[in-house]
Design an enzyme around this catalytic site. Structure first.
Site, mmCIF file in Angstrom:
data_model
loop_
_atom_site.group_PDB
_atom_site.id
_atom_site.type_symbol
_atom_site.label_atom_id
_atom_site.label_comp_id
_atom_site.label_asym_id
_atom_site.label_seq_id
_atom_site.Cartn_x
_atom_site.Cartn_y
_atom_site.Cartn_z
ATOM 1 C CB CYS A 145 8.811 -26.321 23.547
ATOM 2 S SG CYS A 145 7.166 -25.717 23.156
ATOM 3 C CD GLU A 168 8.719 -29.859 26.568
ATOM 4 O OE1 GLU A 168 9.018 -28.721 26.123
ATOM 5 O OE2 GLU A 168 7.709 -30.070 27.270
ATOM 6 C CB CYS A 211 7.341 -31.034 22.582
ATOM 7 S SG CYS A 211 7.977 -29.353 22.405
HETATM 8 N N1 THU Z 1 6.573 -24.396 26.614
HETATM 9 C C1 THU Z 1 7.577 -25.322 26.657
HETATM 10 O O1 THU Z 1 8.749 -24.973 26.651
HETATM 11 N N2 THU Z 1 7.234 -26.628 26.715
HETATM 12 C C2 THU Z 1 5.959 -27.098 26.771
HETATM 13 O O2 THU Z 1 5.738 -28.294 26.741
HETATM 14 C C3 THU Z 1 4.848 -26.146 26.851
HETATM 15 C C4 THU Z 1 5.174 -24.735 26.572
HETATM 16 C C5 THU Z 1 6.934 -22.972 26.582
HETATM 17 C C6 THU Z 1 6.682 -22.285 25.280
HETATM 18 C C7 THU Z 1 6.513 -20.846 25.732
HETATM 19 O O3 THU Z 1 7.787 -20.238 25.805
HETATM 20 C C8 THU Z 1 5.948 -20.957 27.131
HETATM 21 O O4 THU Z 1 6.184 -22.286 27.548
HETATM 22 C C9 THU Z 1 4.468 -20.662 27.212
HETATM 23 O O5 THU Z 1 3.753 -21.407 26.302
#
Ligand code: THU
Length: 128
Positions: A52, A54, A88
């Site tokens: 993610c 974060e 996260c």
């Molecule tokens: N994702 C994030 O980068 N941060 C979050 O807090 C929620 C989800 C990303 C992970 C994945 O690449 C996409 O969003 C869909 O879940």
């Protein structure tokens, strides 16, 4: 007035590597000395290995020597805006529950403290 943290999060959102979900996320972390660290989500053909935005930002900050943060800004195209996922929240909590977390989407923003997002957090105090 423009918030440089928001500008940084929006810029790094454009670098998201999200060919599978198409869901682009950018995160900017403001350290106590004002330095901004950024991260975007990085997906993988083995889907579960996705990182993610974060956690990417935390890794960038810690790799640069920063451990104390004031604010985190998360930008996505979600409405309502996407708050950090549970994993996260735990990773951010390592560096303090007083962190101000702001999530921005196309229709507006929301804000919390990390303590509000992760009540009854597990932390280093438990490791005695
Ligand atoms: N994702 C994030 O980068 N941060 C979050 O807090 C929620 C989800 C990303 C992970 C994945 O690449 C996409 O969003 C869909 O879940």
């Amino acid at each position: 007035v423009t918030d440089p943290l928001r500008t940084a999060a929006q810029a790094v959102q454009q670098r998201a590597y999200a060919p599978y979900s198409k869901f682009r996320v950018g995160c900017a972390l403001e350290a106590e000395d004002g330095t901004i660290y950024v991260g975007c989500n990085v997906e993988n053909a083995s889907y579960g290995l996705t990182i993610c935005a974060e956690r990417a930002a935390v890794c960038a900050a810690v790799s640069a020597g920063a451990h104390r943060f004031r604010r985190a800004m998360v930008v996505s195209d979600a409405d309502p805006p996407a708050a950090p996922c549970g994993a996260c929240r735990q990773v951010l909590a390592e560096f303090g529950l007083q962190l101000e977390v702001e999530a921005i989407g196309p229709a507006g923003g929301m804000a919390w403290t990390l303590a509000e997002l992760l009540p009854a957090a597990f932390g280093k105090e438990q490791l005695t």
